[in-house]
Design an enzyme around this catalytic site. Structure first.
Site, PDB file in Angstrom:
ATOM      1  N   GLY A 138       0.844  -1.198   0.000  1.00  0.00           N
ATOM      2  CA  GLY A 138       0.000   0.000   0.000  1.00  0.00           C
ATOM      3  C   GLY A 138       0.868   1.233   0.000  1.00  0.00           C
ATOM      4  O   GLY A 138       2.060   1.157  -0.271  1.00  0.00           O
ATOM      5  N   ASN A 139       0.294   2.376   0.289  1.00  0.00           N
ATOM      6  CA  ASN A 139       1.092   3.595   0.415  1.00  0.00           C
ATOM      7  C   ASN A 139       0.447   4.522   1.436  1.00  0.00           C
ATOM      8  O   ASN A 139      -0.598   4.207   1.997  1.00  0.00           O
ATOM      9  CB  ASN A 139       1.285   4.259  -0.954  1.00  0.00           C
ATOM     10  CG  ASN A 139      -0.039   4.672  -1.563  1.00  0.00           C
ATOM     11  OD1 ASN A 139      -0.740   5.529  -1.041  1.00  0.00           O
ATOM     12  ND2 ASN A 139      -0.393   4.042  -2.678  1.00  0.00           N
ATOM     13  N   GLU A 140       1.084   5.668   1.661  1.00  0.00           N
ATOM     14  CA  GLU A 140       0.723   6.558   2.773  1.00  0.00           C
ATOM     15  C   GLU A 140      -0.461   7.486   2.480  1.00  0.00           C
ATOM     16  O   GLU A 140      -0.775   8.350   3.293  1.00  0.00           O
ATOM     17  CB  GLU A 140       1.933   7.424   3.142  1.00  0.00           C
ATOM     18  CG  GLU A 140       3.069   6.663   3.782  1.00  0.00           C
ATOM     19  CD  GLU A 140       2.748   6.290   5.223  1.00  0.00           C
ATOM     20  OE1 GLU A 140       1.884   6.935   5.832  1.00  0.00           O
ATOM     21  OE2 GLU A 140       3.366   5.337   5.720  1.00  0.00           O
TER      22      GLU A 140
END
Ligand code: C5P
Length: 219
Positions: free
Chosen positions: A31-33
């Site tokens: 995933g990412n932030e």
């Protein structure tokens, strides 16, 4: 005598927001932030103007803005399917989502148990995800399309190249400090060569500005 301003035509706006999650197995993902804040503010701002809004949201903890139709998705491929469908009937697409560029080649049905073999190293094979913006940019018609570019350090030239490659009317350039933050500094680049810089503004204010964009008049 005062004349009433002519009533603005209600637009059908599609906004994407948040990250995508690309599962390795049932409990793990890449995933990412991205928090989804910018996209949710865009949906809120467009709805507040009276536009009809479909918000396609990756996995985020954000409240659905009033009057917005929300479609929840998980992966980039889910997001492509939902966005493509909404795009057919849309006048405007704003791609604020931080779509994962890669996904695991294989989604394991059970937990990935590489460590049980005693190995100290493991390799996760990745394959490229579809580029949603580029895919839909090819079928743009007379829609207005706005993309985002998150670049670490400058990136103006890369953002301009992205605008061309993905066939958007505008690219909103920001840097990694925008992630999870309430405020951001953005450079709005138009395909007509226009440039507007909004310095340290709240995402709400930036969103209000972005939903007012019109298609640049080509000279
Ligand atoms: O190439 P890059 O990821 O920097 O491009 C950012 C823009 O492209 C954003 O508007 C993002 O939503 C969109 N994008 C996409 N599909 C991808 C990757 C990015 O629509 N697979």
């Amino acid at each position: 005598m005062t004349t009433r301003p002519s009533k603005r035509r209600k637009r059908r706006v599609v906004v994407t927001a948040g990250p995508t999650h690309e599962h390795v197995d049932p409990v793990r993902y890449l995933g990412n932030e991205s928090s989804g804040k910018m996209g949710f503010e865009l949906a809120r701002a467009a709805a507040a103007r009276g536009d009809s809004v479909v918000l396609i949201a990756g996995p985020v903890h954000q409240e659905t803005p009033k009057g917005v139709k929300r479609v929840d998705v998980v992966s980039a491929r889910d997001m492509l399917a939902a966005t493509r469908e909404a795009f057919e009937r849309a006048d405007v697409l704003i791609m604020a989502a931080a779509v994962a560029d890669w996904r695991p080649k294989r989604r394991r049905a059970g937990k990935w148990r590489e460590k049980d073999s005693g190995a100290e190293e493991a390799t996760l094979e990745l394959v490229k995800n579809p580029d949603i913006l580029a895919t839909l940019g090819r079928r743009k018609g007379d829609r207005l399309i706005v993309g985002f570019a998150l670049e670490t350090g400058g990136g103006r030239r890369r953002a301009l190249a992205k605008m061309q490659r993905k066939n958007t009317d505008y690219i909103v350039l920001n840097d990694a400090s925008a992630l999870r933050a309430d405020a951001s500094t953005v450079l709005i680049l138009g395909c007509d060569g226009s440039e507007v810089r909004l310095e340290n503004r709240s995402k709400r204010e930036i969103a209000r500005r972005l939903v007012r964009l019109e298609r640049p008049v080509s000279g």
